[in-house]
Design an enzyme around this catalytic site. Structure first.
Site, PDB file in Angstrom:
ATOM      1  N   LYS A  90       0.812  -1.233   0.000  1.00 11.01           N
ATOM      2  CA  LYS A  90       0.000   0.000   0.000  1.00 11.01           C
ATOM      3  C   LYS A  90       0.839   1.274   0.000  1.00 11.01           C
ATOM      4  O   LYS A  90       0.406   2.293  -0.511  1.00 11.01           O
ATOM      5  CB  LYS A  90      -0.974  -0.005   1.179  1.00 11.01           C
ATOM      6  CG  LYS A  90      -2.159  -0.943   0.954  1.00 11.01           C
ATOM      7  CD  LYS A  90      -3.327  -0.609   1.866  1.00 11.01           C
ATOM      8  CE  LYS A  90      -4.538  -1.434   1.493  1.00 11.01           C
ATOM      9  NZ  LYS A  90      -4.416  -2.852   1.894  1.00 11.01           N
ATOM     10  N   GLU A 115     -10.393   7.125   3.738  1.00  8.07           N
ATOM     11  CA  GLU A 115     -11.141   6.217   4.601  1.00  8.07           C
ATOM     12  C   GLU A 115     -10.275   4.999   4.852  1.00  8.07           C
ATOM     13  O   GLU A 115      -9.344   4.726   4.094  1.00  8.07           O
ATOM     14  CB  GLU A 115     -12.443   5.778   3.919  1.00  8.07           C
ATOM     15  CG  GLU A 115     -12.293   4.622   2.918  1.00  8.07           C
ATOM     16  CD  GLU A 115     -11.627   5.017   1.613  1.00  8.07           C
ATOM     17  OE1 GLU A 115     -11.572   6.229   1.328  1.00  8.07           O
ATOM     18  OE2 GLU A 115     -11.156   4.109   0.888  1.00  8.07           O
ATOM     19  N   SER A 151       1.823  -9.714  -0.731  1.00  5.53           N
ATOM     20  CA  SER A 151       1.446  -8.300  -0.652  1.00  5.53           C
ATOM     21  C   SER A 151       1.748  -7.645   0.688  1.00  5.53           C
ATOM     22  O   SER A 151       1.917  -6.436   0.762  1.00  5.53           O
ATOM     23  CB  SER A 151      -0.034  -8.135  -0.985  1.00  5.53           C
ATOM     24  OG  SER A 151      -0.835  -8.961  -0.146  1.00  5.53           O
TER      25      SER A 151
HETATM   26  C1  LIG Z   1      -5.210  -3.954   1.613  1.00  5.41           C
HETATM   27  C2  LIG Z   1      -4.437  -5.188   1.363  1.00  5.41           C
HETATM   28  C3  LIG Z   1      -4.779  -6.091   0.331  1.00  5.41           C
HETATM   29  C4  LIG Z   1      -5.989  -5.924  -0.538  1.00  5.41           C
HETATM   30  O1  LIG Z   1      -5.982  -4.802  -1.353  1.00  5.41           O
HETATM   31  P1  LIG Z   1      -5.744  -4.893  -2.928  1.00  5.41           P
HETATM   32  O2  LIG Z   1      -6.110  -3.539  -3.386  1.00  5.41           O
HETATM   33  O3  LIG Z   1      -6.636  -5.964  -3.468  1.00  5.41           O
HETATM   34  O4  LIG Z   1      -4.327  -5.222  -3.137  1.00  5.41           O
HETATM   35  C5  LIG Z   1      -3.967  -7.189   0.117  1.00  5.41           C
HETATM   36  N1  LIG Z   1      -2.891  -7.439   0.898  1.00  5.41           N
HETATM   37  C6  LIG Z   1      -2.526  -6.606   1.901  1.00  5.41           C
HETATM   38  C7  LIG Z   1      -1.334  -6.943   2.708  1.00  5.41           C
HETATM   39  C8  LIG Z   1      -3.295  -5.463   2.168  1.00  5.41           C
HETATM   40  O5  LIG Z   1      -2.946  -4.648   3.177  1.00  5.41           O
END
Ligand SMILES: *Cc1c(COP(=O)(O)O)cnc(C)c1O
Length: 408
Positions: free
Chosen positions: A103, A125, A392
């Site tokens: 993010k 938000e 992610s």
């Molecule tokens: C917020 C988040 C997601 C989901 O958001 P996407 O926009 O689908 O990537 C996935 N993994 C993590 C670690 C997150 O914080």
């Protein structure tokens, strides 16, 4: 494996998407009253101008390298691969970024854009608090006041992130309306934003919302795919056979997919949360079980009732529970360029524990959905297949919850 892949048509080049009105095929756009549409057009114009300037590009590049710690490495998980007895697991380590997830890539892009546009306040938000922490971090860095709207219920649930946002200097607005969760936080943030859109900037947290956000956030996240497209062949001598990522709104998936879009041999797979089952309100697998509809200013696949109202959604990973999805994903699904599958809470928890105990990497519950799908398919795919998974984020935020859930 079951495959929903249709014959892949020739894709419009990435740079061509979306079109000037913000459409990815039939999806996206600006489903808004004219005065709000005008505001969004202004952001789109500013973005398209600013992103061409050397000042903006250099600043972002410098921050990615020296602040976030990019490029993030690719790691071959040999013990997990061995344990699953088939396809090889490679991870793009977005969990190693400053603040612990992908993010920060778009949070910095948005905060810098707000600064270059001369805005005086950033509004966002947040549901679980991940986007809130990333925006609070980016705003502290560029020196802009930051206001985070968060449902009162979520504030209690996600206390560590609330504390972090406060330490980082963000102003926290507790939203007491409706169900006091994410949707109400979106409404509240937007209400504040339209009071002074000339001076405020509304920073959306994924590849969702009206144009230009699905395009902008994808562009910021495309650094993940760009790096991986160079790193993977340098490491293994060839391209991956599969690129897999979890899909909530779809930003981390769009980021890594974008690097491989024109490589016809690379299969793109998005994994959605199947939660505790297929009942209404038990999951958030929008592309797998939803149908096209409109909410929050854009058209896309959506989980909805007969009147077009969004269904309640649930996932063990709060970052994935959204009843719509990025419009670019909807288009990729229809074109057959990407396929989407769903993984339930139980399989997600199993993947969370396996990666932790076989590799010493505690993944975010969101990311664990993508890992779980590859674990399930590894044998079928076979040992010659190389799978690149976007890790992610890291699971520190989920550790206490999982320990309690599993009675550790
Ligand atoms: C917020 C988040 C997601 C989901 O958001 P996407 O926009 O689908 O990537 C996935 N993994 C993590 C670690 C997150 O914080």
């Amino acid at each position: 494996m079951t495959s929903t892949t249709k014959k892949t048509q020739k894709l419009p080049s990435e740079e061509m998407l979306p079109d000037a009105k913000g459409y990815f095929g039939p999806y996206g756009g600006q489903e808004l009253p004219p005065h709000l549409k005008a505001i969004m057009d202004e952001i789109a114009d500013a973005y398209l101008k600013v992103r061409e300037t050397a000042a903006y590009q250099n600043e972002l590049k410098d921050l990615y390298q020296h602040y976030v710690g990019r490029p993030s490495p690719i790691y071959y998980a040999s013990r997990l691969t061995e344990a699953c007895g088939g396809a090889k697991f490679y991870f793009k380590r977005e969990d190693l970024n400053h603040t612990g997830a992908h993010k920060i890539n778009h949070a910095l892009g948005e905060a810098l854009l707000a600064k270059h546009m001369g805005k005086t306040k950033v509004i966002a938000e947040t549901g679980a608090g991940q986007h809130g922490v990333a925006m609070a971090t980016a705003c502290a860095l560029v020196g802009l006041p930051c206001e985070i709207h968060m449902g009162a219920v979520d504030i209690v649930k996600e206390h560590p992130n609330v504390t972090k946002m406060k330490i980082l200097g963000a102003k926290l607005i507790a939203v007491e309306s409706g169900t006091k969760t994410l949707k109400d936080a979106v409404d509240s943030a937007f209400e504040e934003y339209v009071k002074d859109p000339d001076n405020f900037f509304y920073a959306i947290g994924s590849v969702v919302g009206p144009h230009p956000f699905p395009m902008m956030v994808r562009d910021f996240q495309s650094i993940v795919g760009k790096e991986a497209r160079e790193q993977f062949p340098a490491m293994t001598g060839e391209l991956p056979d599969y690129v897999v990522a979890c899909v909530g709104g779809g930003s981390n998936a769009m980021g890594i997919f974008s690097g491989f879009m024109d490589d016809a041999s690379v299969k793109l797979v998005g994994i959605e949360p199947c939660g505790r089952g297929l009942g209404k309100g038990d999951h958030a697998a929008t592309l797998t079980y939803g149908k096209p509809g409109t909410m929050h200013g854009f058209h896309s696949y959506m989980l909805q009732d007969d009147t077009g109202e969004p269904d309640p959604v649930y996932s063990i990973a709060s970052g994935l529970d959204y009843p719509s999805v990025g419009p670019h994903h909807s288009y990729l699904k229809d074109l057959g360029r990407a396929e989407y599958h769903a993984i339930d809470d139980t399989a997600c928890l199993d993947a969370f524990m396996k990666l932790s105990q076989l590799e010493g990497i505690i993944p975010a519950l969101e990311s664990a959905h993508a890992i779980a799908w590859v674990m399930r398919e590894a044998k079928n795919l076979g040992p010659d297949v190389k799978v690149l998974i976007n890790l992610s984020g890291r699971g520190d935020k989920d550790a206490d919850f999982v320990a309690e859930k599993l009675g550790l």
